[in-house]
Write an enzyme that holds these catalytic residues in place. Structure first.
Site, PDB file in Angstrom:
ATOM      1  N   GLY A 221       0.819  -1.206   0.000  1.00 55.18           N
ATOM      2  CA  GLY A 221       0.000   0.000   0.000  1.00 55.18           C
ATOM      3  C   GLY A 221       0.851   1.253   0.000  1.00 55.18           C
ATOM      4  N   GLY A 225       0.357   4.813   5.087  1.00 53.13           N
ATOM      5  CA  GLY A 225      -0.321   3.739   5.792  1.00 53.13           C
ATOM      6  C   GLY A 225       0.632   2.643   6.227  1.00 53.13           C
ATOM      7  CD  GLU A 245       4.929  -3.694  -3.386  1.00 50.96           C
ATOM      8  OE1 GLU A 245       4.439  -3.014  -4.314  1.00 50.96           O
ATOM      9  OE2 GLU A 245       4.863  -4.937  -3.342  1.00 50.96           O
ATOM     10  CB  CYS A 282       3.689  -1.402  -6.883  1.00 49.98           C
ATOM     11  SG  CYS A 282       3.864  -3.141  -7.353  1.00 49.98           S
TER      12      CYS A 282
END
Length: 509
Positions: A221, A225, A245, A282
């Site tokens: 995420g 967070g 990650e 990502c």
């Protein structure tokens, strides 16, 4: 206070579709963790674990049409992309089943006593055991491969660890369906359904990381967070491993020789990579160093033409859309930044792809342009124009850790001539995967894969994709002087399980 409802939302319209669950209370999180903890014994037998993983893959495939339809309704990623992602997820489950069968992940090492050594060696036998319950935090952008049945769950179950998954709010209905499939597969092998727990809600995610029976966590995420959960994992009375990650720019360096050789192909390839999945990967290339030369201009023209032909798309939710629109506007407003193809709002519910350019000198020193060194989630990339090698090096020296780093070399440079080897060495400290003449989008599920990198790409040195992802959920233990009758089967001299091992210094397969 009544528990808040959890709604399935259509990102194409922003409207709620149906209520699929309620946010879990602290008591419900506790119950889910305790149920998972109680299921540990059912995963002790490796043959049962492997069979469970294969059954899970089979049942997911059998439910493909329903699952893909549910996923598309909640994510707008499209049936083609989602069908491929589900196939990848099933392949990954079977791959871990094979790893469990092989047993090499146990790292069995046996040393018999040796009084001639200095100092003398006693009888020592070492292998790895499961950590316990693993908390899994689902990703937004991969509703199958990094969610309830994704890599964290598959690798944890393969290691013998039950899981409690914190569902992502972008696909709660799908999460419920997939969890049901996994529990049905577990029941086929006498494994309690609690082996895969599922909870919803922000507060539930916080309660989960704090629970004393949770032994490790996996997260995919945002930096914000992930860092908050990482700090919470470290602040516990008993800290636990947190494999997160968080974020990545995935820099690309294009050499002058490469641009001169194939500028048009590089521009088109970059456009395809940065807009793939509406830029919601990502490993999207978010920063590209290209020469400020005629060849570099040709590259930018090719990129402009290709990106201009890409239609607007829907992001996973409206919060991400708003963040993208605001983020690119803030970046485009910086001095010296230009927008050959302006990214931003494509409509009420969509975004348009684009890219920004900036002189490398703007990024060589700290200042307002540091914003360009932060990930912007969505279909945008920043092309940094460098005048010489020193300017390119100065920008590279300021980059944070990344999942990937790519270098586009000429034919001669790729053959080891010129600065090819030097550039590869310069990029290696920046990332966990270094690519030559390719594009980072697409993370193969393979034994040699590494999906991780220096912080803030990840919070540990491990990988979340590939066979070695199982190592995150294991710890080594050594027995000294234990009689043969007391040893686990994995450590007995006669090797009744037929495991690969190192026996008195000799590797046995």
């Amino acid at each position: 206070m009544a528990a808040a409802p959890v709604w399935s939302v259509d990102p194409r319209t922003g409207k709620q579709r149906e209520q699929v669950a309620v946010e879990a209370t602290a008591q419900e999180v506790d119950a889910a963790v305790r149920a998972a903890h109680g299921a540990r014994g059912a995963l002790t037998d490796r043959s049962v674990r492997a069979a469970f993983l294969r059954s899970a893959a089979e049942r997911l495939e059998a439910a493909r049409d329903q699952l893909v339809e549910a996923a598309d309704a909640e994510t707008a990623l499209g049936p083609v992309r989602l069908t491929g992602e589900l196939a990848r997820t099933c392949y990954q489950l079977r791959a871990f089943a094979g790893i469990v069968d092989e047993g090499a992940f146990l790292d069995v090492v046996i040393n018999h006593p040796d009084d001639t050594a200095t100092p003398p060696v006693p009888d020592l036998r070492r292998y790895k055991v499961p950590l316990g319950v693993v908390a899994v935090y689902s990703a937004s952008n991969f509703p199958f491969a990094f969610s309830v049945a994704g890599g964290d769950t598959a690798s944890a179950l393969a290691a013998g660890c039950p899981v409690v998954v914190k569902a992502h709010p972008d696909h709660p209905g799908l999460s419920e369906l997939v969890a049901k499939v996994l529990r049905t597969a577990a029941a086929e092998h006498g494994i309690p359904g609690g082996v895969v727990g599922l909870v919803h809600g922000f507060t539930a995610g916080v309660e989960l990381i704090k629970h004393p029976l949770v032994s490790a966590a996996g997260f995919t995420g945002s930096v914000r967070g992930g860092r908050a959960l990482f700090d919470a994992a470290a602040a516990r009375p008993v800290p636990i491993p947190f494999h997160g990650e968080l974020g990545s720019l995935n820099p690309v360096l294009v050499t002058e020789a490469a641009a001169a050789e194939r500028a048009e192909a590089i521009g088109a390839g970059l456009a395809g990579s940065m807009t793939l999945g509406v830029g919601q990967f990502c490993v999207k290339p978010g920063l590209v160093l290209a020469p400020a030369s005629d060849a570099g201009d040709r590259l930018l023209k090719s990129l402009t033409d290709a990106v201009s032909d890409v239609d607007s798309g829907v992001l996973l939710d409206h919060r991400m859309r708003d963040n993208f629109v605001a983020g690119v506007a803030e970046r485009a407003g910086l001095p010296g930044v230009e927008s050959p193809v302006t990214p931003g709002a494509g409509g009420e519910h969509t975004v348009s792809p684009g890219f920004l350019t900036v002189p490398a000198a703007r990024l060589a020193e700290e200042g307002a342009h540091d914003l360009l060194l932060e990930e912007c989630f969505g279909p945008v990339t920043v092309v940094v124009r460098y005048a010489d090698e020193d300017e390119a090096k100065a920008v590279l020296s300021r980059l944070p850790g990344n999942l990937t780093a790519t270098v586009q070399l000429s034919t001669e440079e790729a053959a080891g001539e010129g600065r090819g080897p030097e550039l590869l060495a310069e990029l290696t400290p920046l990332a966990g995967r270094v690519l030559v003449n390719g594009w980072p989008t697409g993370v193969a599920v393979a034994p040699a894969q590494h999906h991780g990198g220096p912080y803030p790409a990840t919070t540990s040195t491990s990988t979340s994709v590939g066979g070695t992802a199982i190592e995150r959920w294991l710890r080594p233990v050594a027995y000294q002087g234990a009689p043969e009758a007391l040893l686990p089967a994995e450590l007995k001299d006669d090797n009744p399980l037929g495991l690969p091992r190192r026996f008195n210094g000799r590797l046995e397969r």
